[in-house]
Design a protein around this motif. Structure first.
Motif, PDB file in Angstrom:
ATOM      1  N   TYR A 149       0.811   2.722  -3.546  1.00  0.00           N
ATOM      2  CA  TYR A 149      -0.809   3.945  -3.394  1.00  0.00           C
ATOM      3  C   TYR A 149      -0.589   5.124  -4.393  1.00  0.00           C
ATOM      4  CZ  TYR A 149      -4.520   5.818  -1.507  1.00  0.00           C
ATOM      5  OH  TYR A 149      -6.432   6.502  -1.786  1.00  0.00           O
ATOM      6  N   ALA A 150       0.166   5.729  -4.412  1.00  0.00           N
ATOM      7  CA  ALA A 150      -0.080   6.776  -5.480  1.00  0.00           C
ATOM      8  C   ALA A 150       0.408   6.734  -6.786  1.00  0.00           C
ATOM      9  CB  ALA A 150       1.780   7.522  -4.720  1.00  0.00           C
ATOM     10  N   ALA A 151       1.023   5.475  -6.973  1.00  0.00           N
ATOM     11  CA  ALA A 151       1.380   5.490  -8.142  1.00  0.00           C
ATOM     12  C   ALA A 151      -0.145   4.824  -9.126  1.00  0.00           C
ATOM     13  CB  ALA A 151       2.248   4.175  -8.661  1.00  0.00           C
ATOM     14  N   LEU A 152      -1.039   3.769  -8.339  1.00  0.00           N
ATOM     15  CA  LEU A 152      -2.168   3.796  -8.369  1.00  0.00           C
ATOM     16  C   LEU A 152      -3.288   4.338  -8.838  1.00  0.00           C
ATOM     17  CD1 LEU A 152      -4.430   1.702  -8.395  1.00  0.00           C
ATOM     18  CD2 LEU A 152      -4.651   2.047  -6.468  1.00  0.00           C
ATOM     19  N   ASN A 153      -3.216   5.623  -8.079  1.00  0.00           N
ATOM     20  CA  ASN A 153      -3.557   7.043  -8.184  1.00  0.00           C
ATOM     21  C   ASN A 153      -3.464   8.004  -9.613  1.00  0.00           C
ATOM     22  OD1 ASN A 153      -5.239   6.445  -5.813  1.00  0.00           O
ATOM     23  ND2 ASN A 153      -3.658   7.588  -4.142  1.00  0.00           N
ATOM     24  N   ALA A 154      -2.078   7.708  -9.484  1.00  0.00           N
ATOM     25  CA  ALA A 154      -1.836   8.233 -10.986  1.00  0.00           C
ATOM     26  C   ALA A 154      -2.838   7.754 -11.974  1.00  0.00           C
ATOM     27  CB  ALA A 154      -0.003   8.936 -10.907  1.00  0.00           C
ATOM     28  N   LEU A 155      -2.787   6.272 -12.034  1.00  0.00           N
ATOM     29  CA  LEU A 155      -2.865   6.145 -13.104  1.00  0.00           C
ATOM     30  C   LEU A 155      -4.574   5.353 -12.866  1.00  0.00           C
ATOM     31  CD1 LEU A 155      -2.202   3.533 -15.893  1.00  0.00           C
ATOM     32  CD2 LEU A 155      -2.232   2.062 -13.857  1.00  0.00           C
ATOM     33  N   TRP A 156      -5.201   5.455 -11.936  1.00  0.00           N
ATOM     34  CA  TRP A 156      -6.538   4.848 -12.606  1.00  0.00           C
ATOM     35  C   TRP A 156      -7.385   6.485 -13.113  1.00  0.00           C
ATOM     36  CZ3 TRP A 156      -9.108   0.681 -11.509  1.00  0.00           C
ATOM     37  CH2 TRP A 156     -10.356   0.914 -10.152  1.00  0.00           C
ATOM     38  N   PRO A 157      -6.971   7.465 -12.995  1.00  0.00           N
ATOM     39  CA  PRO A 157      -7.880   8.007 -13.312  1.00  0.00           C
ATOM     40  C   PRO A 157      -7.676   7.705 -15.280  1.00  0.00           C
ATOM     41  CG  PRO A 157      -7.301   9.618 -11.976  1.00  0.00           C
ATOM     42  CD  PRO A 157      -6.268   8.499 -12.291  1.00  0.00           C
ATOM     43  N   PHE A 212       0.459  -1.232  -0.024  1.00  0.00           N
ATOM     44  CA  PHE A 212      -0.011  -0.187   0.084  1.00  0.00           C
ATOM     45  C   PHE A 212       0.642   1.681   0.028  1.00  0.00           C
ATOM     46  CE2 PHE A 212      -2.426   3.340   1.843  1.00  0.00           C
ATOM     47  CZ  PHE A 212      -3.409   3.547   0.782  1.00  0.00           C
ATOM     48  N   GLU A 213       1.690   1.115   0.463  1.00  0.00           N
ATOM     49  CA  GLU A 213       2.242   2.387   1.070  1.00  0.00           C
ATOM     50  C   GLU A 213       3.422   2.969  -0.103  1.00  0.00           C
ATOM     51  OE1 GLU A 213       4.707   3.649   4.459  1.00  0.00           O
ATOM     52  OE2 GLU A 213       2.490   2.875   5.891  1.00  0.00           O
ATOM     53  N   ARG A 214       3.832   1.634  -0.641  1.00  0.00           N
ATOM     54  CA  ARG A 214       4.676   2.177  -1.981  1.00  0.00           C
ATOM     55  C   ARG A 214       4.066   2.114  -3.409  1.00  0.00           C
ATOM     56  NH1 ARG A 214       7.701  -3.219  -4.260  1.00  0.00           N
ATOM     57  NH2 ARG A 214       5.280  -3.070  -5.635  1.00  0.00           N
TER      58      ARG A 214
END
Length: 131
Positions: A89-97, A85-87
């Motif tokens: 989460y930010a990359a997932l959020n950048a890709l998700w939209p 999660f910590e590693r």
């Protein structure tokens, strides 16, 4: 109350446990969490990294949705499970939209977990609604 429909998509990913790819009742569709496996080569190694695995999972979700006449535009809710999660989460959020039309993101919950089937970094399940 409508009868529950159970959907197995012939071209969908091979299930990693006993479940239907999706169930449907009263216009709502519940899509089982998908893994980053390749439906055409289910025993192949998983893609490397959170971005590649997330893309594969979303492609698998699209296969399941498409098999019952729906698209990502019909998704109302997503649940995302991350083993790092910590590693990641930010990359997932950048890709998700990038998977959705601007301003049309579904509701979402993201949870950190200790492990996922097949050693995956990410699993995503969905709730969709028929138009």
């Amino acid at each position: 109350m409508s009868e529950i429909l159970h959907h197995m998509i012939a071209s969908g990913p091979r299930p990693v446990a006993p479940f239907s790819h999706a169930t449907e009742v009263n216009g709502f569709v519940f899509v089982t969490g998908q893994m980053p496996t390749d439906p055409t080569a289910p025993d192949a190694p998983l893609p490397e990294g959170i971005e590649a695995q997330t893309r594969r999972v979303v492609e698998n979700l699209k296969v399941v949705l498409g098999g019952i006449g729906l698209t990502l535009a019909d998704v109302t809710m997503a649940r995302i499970y991350l083993t790092e999660f910590e590693r990641d989460y930010a990359a997932l959020n950048a890709l998700w939209p990038s998977f959705f039309a601007p301003g049309k993101l579904p509701a979402r919950t993201t949870v950190g977990v200790t492990a996922l089937a097949v050693g995956a970094l990410v699993e995503i399940d969905l709730v969709a609604r028929r138009p």
